[in-house]
Design an enzyme around this catalytic site. Structure first.
Site, mmCIF file in Angstrom:
data_model
loop_
_atom_site.group_PDB
_atom_site.id
_atom_site.type_symbol
_atom_site.label_atom_id
_atom_site.label_comp_id
_atom_site.label_asym_id
_atom_site.label_seq_id
_atom_site.Cartn_x
_atom_site.Cartn_y
_atom_site.Cartn_z
ATOM 1 C CB CYS A 24 -0.937 0.016 1.202
ATOM 2 S SG CYS A 24 -0.059 0.214 2.777
ATOM 3 C CB CYS A 27 4.500 -0.418 1.749
ATOM 4 S SG CYS A 27 3.393 -1.544 2.609
ATOM 5 C CG ASP A 451 11.398 24.327 -36.404
ATOM 6 O OD1 ASP A 451 11.793 25.473 -36.649
ATOM 7 O OD2 ASP A 451 11.879 23.307 -36.936
#
Length: 764
Positions: A24, A27, A451
């Site tokens: 989770c 952790c 460009d």
């Protein structure tokens, strides 16, 4: 490439870890905090990938890193750097879609055992007609393997965390399940007659929670199982990308063809690629012509025509003619390997939007434990001593429901699974998102600087017209210009030289151009050299003036007419006098106009920037639908950076799309840099987004995908927060059965992953 070779700008090593045992967001936070305590170490942990990217000073060893993770309660191993020389297609999983050795495969037997035993436990506990004398002891016996063995992953993780003074979602699950089972066994031991008679009415049998412990465990295992499979599918795109490379290559050595593993190719090897074969690595075509299907890498559906001097990418497919290709990049330096590294780095990173979830998760579990304890106390006190077993039962039920409903699985998965799926789908479409912060940037961009050459147009000039002056005819003007330009690598020079060569045999019918001596060139100006004893000068008007050459008024009118038509005009002078003008045109990419319209629909203001003159720029802008006031013409490379800064100072959030070396600085300056993959490495390195194809429509698609991914992550986070914000109070009020809480918690994780997987259909 070893981890020691992956260095950041400060000279620190970048190490990739594989981490086992995380479940989770809590952790994730623990591992990041532990690693962060090492001096000079920065760590980003990814839950669904079960990985971490750690930047460490050279003095810190791999052993110290893995030991630090172990001290946090998890197992870490150093992941070797990917090298496509050894990449082979991943074997498909078994018929049920579960790969052997995967997380889903490890969970499956526990899930099956839990489900098989939970059904009878639930039935005899909840259906009076199925109860028999002393059914409570049978329920206890059936529930024991579920609580002890099937739920072991939760208990093991909770114990490991407890040893390090920490808590995670596994702590909540483990405490809830053990409490439900232990409380029920305690009730049976305290009153052995509790289930002595079948369908016994009264408060006794209602104090048993064997079915709660079993059903919660089964639901959570089912959620983990589905989640593991879904997370694997979310990463399929990257695995598929890395397995695209050819396994073998046919090389030409000492005049003989021999087949070798692709991993043994060296730079300079000559590869023979027949129709239908994959090109084994990046290279340049020496001989032959063909159409190459690059859709798997660039996302473009139309095959690209290639011939001598054409660049080709490894893992693309030769569809027609035989090609002789010289390898220019092998192994970890190939385009495919670079794509894999970019996608992997993006998936390992952490979006700014995830920081709020991280901060909440860091304190979430301790707060929930406190809330569960307060819930039990409040219910017990509210019931009073007179309530007896009923009061204890109500308090216990509410506390267990709080523990089960609060697990922050969905919160921890909301961001990384969305990012994993979005970037994976992008890789399939030829769109590389360099880092998770890019998702936030695409949301705020309101202006895009394009460009012209290579982005809006093909960048491939062709001679469109020739005007000779005085005694010089068109053929002689083209021949002399082609001879001097043939010594230059500039695109305009190559176009003129190619046109001169294709016009027919020159120099006595040899088919070659006249030789040039004393050649010199000036970037952005022109070229000069001696051809057949005559000084030939070719270039723009300024170049002629620098060399003391002055065109007449009539010749300037010819120049003006050519430029007004949208052509690029190049002067040719012989022995100091103008001899003619060569007009060239750059063609629009098919779909550029539609792409501009698509960018507008995304709320972006397209602006054209080019080094060409105003007439050429205006003609291109009009053709694609860009307003005349949104054209910057005659802009030098450093001027592109200034154009970006000018727009930014005016309050615009600017994206820049380009493909050349001269675009790199502007790409880095822009709030969002987008490199066209047909361009240079330096442009791609400076950009935030890279589209591997040359179609401007992919730029719009890249922004759409980034925004869709961000929207998916936000939806995931909303439901994860909403789920916990609503679920915990409802459970604390005693309105939620622990079994329903377990099902809801598992469903929330699956919902978040399923919502993210919808990104796999983007662009279909």
């Amino acid at each position: 490439m070893s981890t020691e070779q992956l260095l950041d700008q400060a000279g620190r090593r970048v190490v990739d870890l594989e981490i086992e045992g995380m479940t989770c967001a809590s952790c994730v936070g623990r591992v990041e905090r532990k690693l962060g305590k090492l001096d000079g170490v920065e760590a980003t942990v990814n839950l669904p990938l079960e990985s971490a990217r750690v930047t460490v000073p050279a003095a810190i060893t791999d052993a110290e890193i893995t030991a630090t993770v172990a001290a946090a309660g998890y197992k870490a191993t150093i992941r070797p750097a990917r090298d496509t020389r050894a990449a082979e297609p991943t074997a498909p999983p078994a018929g049920d879609g579960v790969a052997p050795g995967s997380a889903a495969a490890r969970l499956r037997p526990r899930l099956f055992v839990a489900a098989a035993l939970t059904v009878p436990v639930f039935a005899i506990s909840m259906i009076p007609a199925l109860q028999f004398p002393n059914w409570g002891w049978v329920a206890a016996a059936l529930a024991l393997p579920v609580v002890a063995w099937a739920a072991w992953p939760f208990h093991r993780a909770a114990a490991a965390n407890a040893r390090h003074g920490a808590s995670t979602m596994d702590t909540l699950v483990s405490i809830g399940v053990i409490a439900a089972y232990a409380f029920s066994v305690g009730q049976l031991l305290a009153d052995p007659r509790l289930t002595e008679h079948p369908a016994m009415e009264g408060p006794g049998s209602g104090s048993l929670y064997f079915e709660v412990a079993s059903v919660v465990t089964t639901f959570l295992l089912l959620g983990r199982y589905l989640e593991a499979g879904a997370k694997r599918r979310a990463g399929d795109a990257l695995r598929a990308l890395l397995s695209l490379g050819a396994k073998d290559a046919t090389v030409l050595r000492h005049g003989r063809e021999e087949k070798v593993p692709a991993g043994q190719l060296l730079v300079g090897d000559l590869m023979v690629v027949r129709p239908g074969e994959k090109i084994a690595t990046d290279g340049v075509v020496l001989d032959g012509s063909s159409a190459v299907d690059a859709s798997l890498v660039t996302g473009e559906s139309v095959p690209v025509e290639v011939g001598p001097d054409s660049q080709v990418i490894g893992a693309t497919i030769n569809t027609s003619g035989r090609l002789l290709v010289r390898a220019t990049r092998v192994g970890s330096e190939t385009t495919l390997a670079q794509m894999g590294r970019l996608v992997s780095a993006a998936q390992t990173g952490k979006a700014p939007i995830a920081r709020l979830a991280d901060r909440i998760s860091a304190v979430f579990v301790p707060v929930v434990l406190a809330v569960a304890a307060l819930t039990f106390g409040a219910w017990f006190l509210a019931a009073g001593p007179a309530a007896g077993p009923d009061g204890v039962r109500a308090a216990f039920t509410a506390a267990v429901a709080v523990l089960v409903i609060a697990c922050p699985c969905a919160l921890g998965l909301a961001t990384p699974v969305g990012l994993l799926t979005g970037t994976g789908r992008g890789a399939q479409l030829g769109i590389l998102i360099k880092g998770p912060q890019v998702l936030e940037d695409t949301r705020t961009v309101d202006t895009i600087l394009l460009d012209k050459t290579g982005t809006v147009t093909t960048g491939r000039l062709a001679v469109d017209g020739i005007q000779g002056f005085g005694a010089y005819g068109e053929a002689e003007v083209l021949s002399l210009a082609g001879a001097v330009e043939n010594a230059s690598e500039h695109p305009i020079a190559r176009a003129i030289a190619a046109s001169a060569l294709s016009a027919g045999p020159r120099d006595g019918g040899s088919g070659s151009l006249p030789a040039v001596v004393d050649f010199r060139s000036a970037p952005g100006g022109g070229v000069q050299g001696t051809v057949r004893g005559r000084l030939v000068t070719a270039g723009r008007l300024g170049w002629l003036e620098q060399n003391g050459i002055a065109p007449t008024a009539g010749q300037l009118e010819v120049l003006d007419a050519a430029e007004r038509s949208g052509a690029t005009a190049i002067w040719l002078a012989v022995d100091g006098k103008p001899a003619g003008i060569i007009s060239l045109r750059d063609t629009l990419k098919p779909g550029s106009a539609a792409a501009i319209s698509r960018l507008r629909s995304l709320g972006l203001r397209p602006i054209l920037v080019t080094g060409d003159n105003a007439a050429v720029a205006a003609q291109v802008a009009a053709a694609v639908g860009i307003a005349p006031e949104d054209v910057f013409a005659g802009v030098l490379p450093e001027g592109k950076v200034e154009a970006v800064r000018k727009l930014q100072s005016g309050g615009a959030t600017v994206a820049m799309a380009g493909d050349g070396v001269n675009d790199a600085a502007a790409l880095a300056q822009a709030d969002l840099g987008i490199a066209m993959g047909s361009g240079t490495d330096v442009a791609i390195e400076a950009a935030d987004l890279t589209v591997m194809g040359s179609d401007l429509g992919q730029v719009a698609q890249a922004i759409e995908l980034s925004r869709r991914t961000l929207a998916t992550i936000k939806t995931n986070l909303f439901w994860a927060f909403f789920y916990n914000a609503v679920g915990i109070p409802v459970a604390a009020l005693g309105l939620l059965n622990p079994m329903i809480a377990g099902a809801a918690m598992a469903a929330s994780s699956v919902l978040v992953v399923a919502n993210s997987l919808r990104l796999r259909s983007f662009g279909k």
